[in-house]
Enzyme design. Structure first.
Site, short mmCIF file in Angstrom:
data_model
loop_
_atom_site.label_atom_id
_atom_site.label_comp_id
_atom_site.label_asym_id
_atom_site.label_seq_id
_atom_site.Cartn_x
_atom_site.Cartn_y
_atom_site.Cartn_z
N GLU A 48 -40.50 -15.57 -32.47
CA GLU A 48 -40.91 -15.15 -31.13
C GLU A 48 -40.49 -13.70 -31.02
OE1 GLU A 48 -40.55 -13.87 -27.94
OE2 GLU A 48 -39.19 -15.43 -27.20
N CYS B 225 -38.80 -10.86 -22.89
CA CYS B 225 -39.93 -10.83 -23.82
C CYS B 225 -41.23 -11.14 -23.10
CB CYS B 225 -39.70 -11.81 -24.97
SG CYS B 225 -39.14 -13.41 -24.40
#
Lengths: 522, 522
Positions: A256, A295
């Site tokens: 990720e 993020c």
């Protein structure tokens, strides 16, 4: 100064030498040190596999769920202390800290309840039995069983609590033992949380270990039944993925990484409408919350050309009241970045965006004195809005993630153009379409879906159930293709898939039925 | 000599220079040449994405299904010609050739019917809508949509027909265009089949292209929406996976590689019983069929110590009647290996097994004169059974796949010991437990499931629906963890997952409902 410890093979241990120093990012005061030098990571891996894995696989889903609920309670019972540590060592405002710590206990609770709902099974059937002959004498049945290795989790600095919890919840419920490694710079919170998790007594021996510092040779030891899940920069993700043993053993890797998440204002939305206000709120929140170190934060704001002036004005206006400084100073709404390295990267990144054609509307890369911070100290950046008049020319805006309190407004003319511009990021975690119109939402949302792990359709009619695109929910997928790493986390049972091996059972029907009699349908 | 052509950008093309020569592996006679030097692979990729992808995504699942059925019929209508080419260029016996060609048309037909059953949708919903607030005003809904890139398929030499078809079926039905690359050595069959597929008129422009020869810079061009599926050696799989752009762009990679598949005779099975006979039949078939060149072939035969003598005797006895030679010579039951390189590798491999402690019971690495082949010509190996008395010491037996007509018998004492020995291969495609006993089947099958993509439970009561573990069925998963590459192909809708992006839609319920109104539940 505090000396942090790792938890390996059932013991609290620290490595040799001076190790690394951890700081308060508001004051640059040294808070503690940690070292993992000389620790036996081979033994830790063996301990996880032989003790932890065996114990977890012997537990039912319901029992694993009870364990996760106990872990959730253990975190919640230390909530205030953990939030305080996050304010000190991670630069979280109190609100940021809650976001992290409550995210950790909430995700564990979600998977705990989910585990309880799965009952007394220890593995899944996947789909129905398939007749392969003319009768059920020969049949096929897919199953999902726990992988027999260890799950190594390498987490990012921005969520020292949630990062460990969200990955561990999925792995433990799937029956895989975990070795978790928080980012060193903000690991004080993780270390304290780990104390609470161990003290809860809910964890079987070897089910969860934590490495507070570098992982030594652990990654190089991973084998064909092991899993590696990483959150962080694309460059580190690529390094991990390229490792010889990882490739040779087809170690399952979930990454990720970077993401240039978009917010798209639909062409139907008028200034001042509820949907418009929600859009401005969401963009502003993603700039300021966690000082933009999420993020999932909105990095690109796509606005119909005619609305650009209004949006630029309203965003700048909205950020006017923000106060940057130490989380312990009164009125501060935006904390520092977590580290000096992050500060350097963000400043360089903002300059890259400017070079690429973006204009600073507010904020920028200049040094900022934080409220309540010693003169010239602390890793502060002002909330920043940029505007790129030519969205096609501004390559860096689509390709370089500035991991701080910053976003860039970009004009678009048609839905097709907007989809193509969104796609230029090469894959992302989450983007949002703000609209009240059915045609706009279907065209844009489905048009960008292939480039994302999550796509939001938001408007003013949603009410209180909407937390903004930046909040990752355990029930929905977290991850994204391409630049975002190609991973899949959370999403209920979907996030457990990383830790399960799918196998087709094929052959004599009655014996297959017998073998899966106690399994739970996925 | 025939000059083979690639099919790129809607045209039959050949490259510059002399290219590679294709042979008859029985006679070593040169049959044709192919070159792809100088071909424009960048243009082929663009053609696939802009034309093929767009056309496929505009088709419903049912329309894609009809297309696959037409492709299946196109292969079936050339069945005899294709089988004949496989006998000539791939060393297939007629029976081996049917296995390959009928496997191709059968898999396309399976996915064609499956597509028809999916109706007028163009994408999937995955799971039900989830309420995220107190009402359905904020909800979540996972979807699976076609990735917007190209699927590049790199296939193995052993199934020149089935290899293309099984991968293409899943990709095309999922709405992704395909560029398929057969292994050059046996590509005459693929090239002829490709002619039939193109001539069918069923394929939209750009939906399917074929590269008969090296892929030039194609792999280096793959981006974040592309997929790479490879079947072949672990070493080549690792090379592809390590490519810089593949890692940087998180290109989805599926690898199906080496596998030391096991057959386990249950402790309950008596010599001469139906289950015992089935076991002997299956092992013997996997040695002889395709001259053992199946990724699913049984390489390790685990037998209770007390039964070793019987099994060794019966296996050797069973192979006594096999005739090795040219597929065109009468009575031949085992053809040559496909290439001189394979012959070298198999001989070296057999010697490795012997060095590791295995004893040759029949066959071996010595040169063999094939029936109907010119003196000293042809890539023949005798059907070979080895026996390793100490299964723990014989490392190579667990680690080195001899890709030819060979298997090794290994004794075991307890189920736990057997599971541990099976696991030493580090992950495989398929293993089989032969038993009539419920406890034996559950313990062994579930005990080895985490190391496999498919586990069979076989016995004499199954009747005609059982085709042996070596036959890959479109309805069941094909792939396996670790050494087997970590991939997942086929298994009905599961094999389509590689070509679909999962995304969570989140937000205003009525608009999400609208966006997925025409989707099909997966």
């Amino acid at each position: 100064m505090q000396v942090l410890k790792s938890y390996l093979c059932g013991e609290w241990v620290s490595g040799e030498g001076a190790g690394q120093t951890l700081y308060d990012p508001s004051t640059e005061e040294a808070l503690g040190t940690t070292s993992t030098e000389g620790l036996d990571f081979g033994a830790a891996r063996e301990h996880a596999i032989t003790k932890g894995g065996a114990a977890l696989r012997a537990m039912t889903f319901a029992q694993r769920g009870e364990m996760l609920l106990a872990l959730s309670r253990a975190i919640h019972s230390k909530r205030d202390e953990l939030i305080e540590i996050g304010m000190k060592n991670a630069g979280n405002t109190r609100s940021d800290g809650k976001f992290d710590v409550d995210g950790a206990s909430g995700t564990l609770a979600f998977y705990g309840e989910f585990g309880k709902s799965l009952g007394d099974a220890t593995f899944f059937t996947d789909g129905d039995a398939i007749n392969l002959g003319r009768s059920s004498r020969v049949s096929g049945q897919h199953v999902l069983v726990s992988r027999r290795g260890v799950a190594v989790h390498v987490n990012a600095f921005n969520f020292p609590a949630w990062g460990l919890a969200e990955k561990a919840a999925c792995a433990l419920l799937a029956g895989m033992p975990v070795i978790s490694k928080p980012a060193t710079a903000t690991a004080m919170l993780t270390a304290k949380m780990m104390e609470a998790l161990v003290a809860s007594g809910a964890l079987p021996d070897g089910a969860l270990q934590a490495i507070v510092g570098p992982t030594g040779d652990l990654i190089d030891r991973l084998g064909p039944q092991d899993v590696l899940a990483f959150t962080g920069s694309g460059a580190t993700g690529a390094m991990l993925r390229s490792k010889k043993n990882v490739i040779a053993n087809a170690v399952r890797v979930n990454v990720e990484a970077d993401s240039l998440n978009a917010a798209i204002l639909g062409a139907d939305v008028e200034r001042g409408s509820e949907t418009y206000q929600l859009f401005i709120n969401d963009v502003a929140r993603d700039i300021t919350q966690k000082a933009g170190q999420k993020c999932t934060a909105i990095r690109r704001v796509f606005v119909p050309t005619a609305m650009v002036e209004a949006v630029n004005e309203d965003l700048v206006e909205r950020l006017y009241g923000t106060v940057v400084g130490s989380p312990f100073a009164e009125g501060v709404t935006v904390g520092p970045l977590a580290t000096a390295a992050q500060l350097r990267d963000v400043r360089v990144g903002l300059e890259l965006l400017v070079k690429s054609g973006a204009k600073v509307l507010t904020g920028g890369s200049a040094a900022v004195q934080g409220k309540g911070a010693p003169e010239g100290k602390g890793f502060f950046v002002a909330p920043t809005v940029l505007f790129a008049e030519d969205p096609h020319a501004a390559s860096a805006v689509h390709e370089h993630e500035v991991f701080g309190p910053s976003t860039t407004v970009l004009p678009y003319k048609t839905a097709d153009e907007c989809i193509a511009l969104v796609a230029r990021a090469g894959g992302g975690l989450v983007s949002t379409v703000y609209t009240d119109d059915r045609a706009v939402s279907a065209e844009l949302a489905l048009g960008i879906a292939a480039y994302h792990g999550r796509v939001c359709i938001a408007n003013g009619r949603m009410g209180s159930g909407w937390l903004g695109p930046g909040t990752v929910l355990p029930s929905l997928l977290h991850g994204g293709p391409g630049r975002a790493g190609g991973g899949e986390e959370l999403g209920g049972v979907r996030g457990m898939g990383l830790y399960l091996q799918r196998a087709a059972l094929q052959g004599y029907g009655p014996l297959i039925e017998g073998a899966v009699a106690n399994a739970r349908k996925v």
